[in-house]
Write a protein that holds these residues in place. Structure first.
Motif, PDB file in Angstrom:
ATOM      1  N   HIS A  93       0.565  -1.303  -0.020  1.00  0.00           N
ATOM      2  CA  HIS A  93      -0.085   0.143   0.065  1.00  0.00           C
ATOM      3  C   HIS A  93       0.606   1.391   0.223  1.00  0.00           C
ATOM      4  CE1 HIS A  93       0.769  -1.847   4.403  1.00  0.00           C
ATOM      5  NE2 HIS A  93       0.651  -0.613   4.489  1.00  0.00           N
ATOM      6  N   ASP A  94      -0.049   1.994  -0.243  1.00  0.00           N
ATOM      7  CA  ASP A  94       0.944   3.516  -0.401  1.00  0.00           C
ATOM      8  C   ASP A  94       1.276   4.511   0.594  1.00  0.00           C
ATOM      9  OD1 ASP A  94      -0.913   5.279   0.780  1.00  0.00           O
ATOM     10  OD2 ASP A  94      -2.465   4.946  -1.082  1.00  0.00           O
ATOM     11  N   GLY A  95       1.881   4.607   0.341  1.00  0.00           N
ATOM     12  CA  GLY A  95       3.246   5.932   1.888  1.00  0.00           C
ATOM     13  C   GLY A  95       3.625   7.541   1.474  1.00  0.00           C
ATOM     14  N   LYS A 257       3.387   1.343  -4.112  1.00  0.00           N
ATOM     15  CA  LYS A 257       4.724   0.832  -4.301  1.00  0.00           C
ATOM     16  C   LYS A 257       4.603  -0.198  -5.703  1.00  0.00           C
ATOM     17  CE  LYS A 257       5.351   0.023   0.924  1.00  0.00           C
ATOM     18  NZ  LYS A 257       5.352  -1.141   2.018  1.00  0.00           N
ATOM     19  N   PRO A 258       5.109  -0.767  -6.493  1.00  0.00           N
ATOM     20  CA  PRO A 258       5.840  -1.696  -7.076  1.00  0.00           C
ATOM     21  C   PRO A 258       5.737  -3.332  -6.823  1.00  0.00           C
ATOM     22  CG  PRO A 258       8.072  -0.608  -7.150  1.00  0.00           C
ATOM     23  CD  PRO A 258       6.509  -0.103  -5.836  1.00  0.00           C
ATOM     24  N   TYR A 259       6.102  -3.121  -5.697  1.00  0.00           N
ATOM     25  CA  TYR A 259       6.268  -4.278  -4.484  1.00  0.00           C
ATOM     26  C   TYR A 259       5.492  -4.849  -3.481  1.00  0.00           C
ATOM     27  CZ  TYR A 259      10.609  -3.245  -7.189  1.00  0.00           C
ATOM     28  OH  TYR A 259      11.250  -2.941  -8.628  1.00  0.00           O
ATOM     29  N   PRO A 260       4.906  -5.881  -3.069  1.00  0.00           N
ATOM     30  CA  PRO A 260       4.141  -6.270  -1.611  1.00  0.00           C
ATOM     31  C   PRO A 260       5.155  -6.032  -0.445  1.00  0.00           C
ATOM     32  CG  PRO A 260       4.253  -7.675  -2.860  1.00  0.00           C
ATOM     33  CD  PRO A 260       5.311  -7.408  -3.537  1.00  0.00           C
ATOM     34  N   ASP A 384      23.916   5.581  -7.091  1.00  0.00           N
ATOM     35  CA  ASP A 384      22.300   5.522  -6.058  1.00  0.00           C
ATOM     36  C   ASP A 384      21.336   5.571  -6.886  1.00  0.00           C
ATOM     37  OD1 ASP A 384      25.085   5.625  -4.204  1.00  0.00           O
ATOM     38  OD2 ASP A 384      24.018   7.610  -4.197  1.00  0.00           O
ATOM     39  N   VAL A 385      20.430   5.117  -5.758  1.00  0.00           N
ATOM     40  CA  VAL A 385      18.930   4.324  -6.476  1.00  0.00           C
ATOM     41  C   VAL A 385      18.273   4.983  -5.560  1.00  0.00           C
ATOM     42  CG1 VAL A 385      17.493   2.998  -7.998  1.00  0.00           C
ATOM     43  CG2 VAL A 385      20.113   2.493  -8.161  1.00  0.00           C
ATOM     44  N   HIS A 386      17.012   5.542  -6.745  1.00  0.00           N
ATOM     45  CA  HIS A 386      15.927   6.119  -5.204  1.00  0.00           C
ATOM     46  C   HIS A 386      14.829   5.326  -5.339  1.00  0.00           C
ATOM     47  CE1 HIS A 386      12.653   8.169  -3.375  1.00  0.00           C
ATOM     48  NE2 HIS A 386      13.755   8.729  -2.781  1.00  0.00           N
ATOM     49  N   ALA A 387      14.043   4.592  -4.470  1.00  0.00           N
ATOM     50  CA  ALA A 387      13.187   4.268  -4.871  1.00  0.00           C
ATOM     51  C   ALA A 387      12.167   4.543  -5.485  1.00  0.00           C
ATOM     52  CB  ALA A 387      12.472   3.856  -3.397  1.00  0.00           C
ATOM     53  N   ARG A 388      11.905   3.991  -6.756  1.00  0.00           N
ATOM     54  CA  ARG A 388      10.522   4.389  -7.093  1.00  0.00           C
ATOM     55  C   ARG A 388       9.179   4.078  -7.175  1.00  0.00           C
ATOM     56  NH1 ARG A 388       8.727   0.597 -11.449  1.00  0.00           N
ATOM     57  NH2 ARG A 388       9.377  -1.431 -11.138  1.00  0.00           N
ATOM     58  N   GLY A 389       7.862   5.342  -8.079  1.00  0.00           N
ATOM     59  CA  GLY A 389       7.066   5.155  -7.346  1.00  0.00           C
ATOM     60  C   GLY A 389       5.810   6.499  -6.497  1.00  0.00           C
ATOM     61  N   GLY A 390       7.184   7.002  -6.049  1.00  0.00           N
ATOM     62  CA  GLY A 390       7.005   7.968  -5.208  1.00  0.00           C
ATOM     63  C   GLY A 390       7.353   9.686  -6.676  1.00  0.00           C
TER      64      GLY A 390
END
Length: 445
Positions: A93-95, A257-260, A384-390
């Motif tokens: 779920h989102d955050g 989120k792309p992953y659970p 460096d990689v930032h988590a995607r989805g935001g």
């Protein structure tokens, strides 16, 4: 009453939601329902629904609500608790990064529970209420994190957003609202997040209890129970956090989120996935994987998980799943996925360390980098990689749709899942009722 509360009361009573925030609310709502559907068969979800049906009985039908994807009725607080617990136990779920947690998993259940008695509620009004509750929750979270030393779960502060939903839909006066926010804050579960990280359980992020507490707070305040003030709202040292209410719409900054899997694992997953796609690698090509990430991410469960809770809070396991299968879905963190020998074989290849550079950027960012050592000795660095989805790296709508289907269709079937996904657009249309959506997720008892 403080000037901050006066402004907040006006906002909760009549939020002036821009189209962009309403659009985002529709997408987050449907995404959250997809997660709820995907979690339907998990043990924590079943236990929570049975508990609510057995022990949260409403004497007055006007105070009852159906359990989503179930059909049995229970009291409003029980319905909110059960669905929030269900969503919370499938970590898809989102955050919102500054909150270090999640909003929708508590306020979406509250919206359905309180709106059941309002069949006339339009979908657009429901979305405005949802957007309002995201803003209340986000600022309550930031205020709590600033003013206490421990790191508490989302239920400690999303309870205030839940109380705001209940007060709005039940027509609470400003005085009743003030008491409700105070009750929700005081009784919100001050559960320690890092305890759950160290020993993952069904307690997860505390949002089930946050939803329960927030719903009870609204209903208690309407009966005259007193609990004000909420210090995360009314203390002078947090006034600046609430100053942009109605101007900055944080709901538009929530990630999907792309992953659970716990969000703290996402940057390493994205870094690994990016290298594998770019170089067309499989698990057979990878001799070793080293992850450098922020401290909280490095503290995730290190061993081979035995439960769904452990799997969702395990960084090495998630990386091994991605390495072996090319994606991480609900099927990998439950049932046979927990006994996948091919994944277990890859765990010894993975090491994790904390990097102060990445830690300094938490919680505003979720950064990591990885190094792959290939079978021929070649080293590959992700950078460096930032988590995607935001907002920094948003998922395309087609990606969100594919995620939704992968979560929801196994439970709802393809036809019903497609209808539910299509509601993300219908909800924005004049004439659509919120009950149109509720009918798709509430089977007849």
């Amino acid at each position: 009453m403080s000037a901050t509360f006066d402004r907040l009361a006006r906002f909760i009573d009549s939020p002036q939601v821009p189209d962009s925030a309403r659009d985002r609310a529709a997408l987050l709502l449907i995404d959250t329902l997809g997660v709820a559907a995907g979690a339907d068969a998990l043990d924590p979800a079943r236990i929570a629904r049975d508990f609510a049906a057995d022990f949260h009985v409403a004497r007055n039908p006007a105070d009852a609500a159906p359990l989503l994807f179930d059909g049995r009725a229970c009291a409003i607080p029980g319905a909110a608790f059960a669905l929030a617990t269900q969503i919370d136990n499938l970590d898809g779920h989102d955050g919102y990064n500054p909150t270090k947690g999640h909003i929708g998993c508590a306020v979406v259940p509250a919206l359905f529970a309180f709106a059941h008695a309002r069949p006339d509620l339009t979908a657009r009004d429901a979305l405005d209420i949802l957007a309002m509750s995201y803003e209340v929750s986000a600022r309550a979270a930031i205020a709590l994190h600033r003013t206490v030393s421990d790191y508490h779960t989302s239920g400690a502060w999303n309870a205030l957003g839940v109380a705001a939903v209940g007060c709005h839909l039940r027509g609470a006066t400003p005085t009743q609202l003030r008491e409700a926010l105070g009750i929700a804050e005081y009784h919100g579960p001050r559960s320690q997040m890092m305890r759950e990280i160290a020993t993952p359980t069904m307690l997860h992020d505390g949002s089930g209890m946050g939803a329960l507490t927030g719903a009870m707070a609204a209903l208690l305040a309407l009966r005259g129970f007193q609990g004000a003030p909420a210090i995360t709202v009314e203390n002078e040292d947090v006034a600046d956090i609430w100053a942009d209410l109605g101007d900055l719409w944080t709901i538009e900054l929530n990630y999907i989120k792309p992953y659970p899997i716990c969000r703290w694992a996402h940057a390493p997953l994205d870094a690994l996935g990016g290298l594998m796609r770019a170089k067309r690698l499989t698990h057979k090509d990878i001799k070793a994987l080293h992850v450098r990430t922020f401290a909280e991410s490095a503290a995730l469960y290190p061993g081979l998980p035995e439960t769904t809770g452990q799997a969702q809070y395990s960084l090495p396991f998630a990386l091994a799943v991605l390495m072996r299968h090319g994606h991480v879905g609900p099927e990998h963190i439950a049932g046979a996925g927990l006994r996948d020998a091919a994944v277990a074989e890859l765990l010894p290849r993975i090491t994790v360390s904390e990097d102060p550079h990445h830690s300094r950027r938490f919680p505003e960012g979720r950064w990591a980098d990885v190094t792959l050592t290939l079978a021929d000795g070649t080293e590959l660095h992700s950078g460096d990689v930032h988590a995607r989805g935001g907002p920094e790296s948003p998922m395309q709508e087609a990606e969100v749709a594919a995620k939704f289907t992968s979560f929801a269709a196994p439970t709802l079937g393809t036809e019903r899942s497609d209808k539910l996904w299509a509601m993300r657009r219908r909800l924005l249309e004049n004439g659509c009722l919120f009950s149109d959506l509720a009918g798709l997720v509430t089977p007849a008892p």
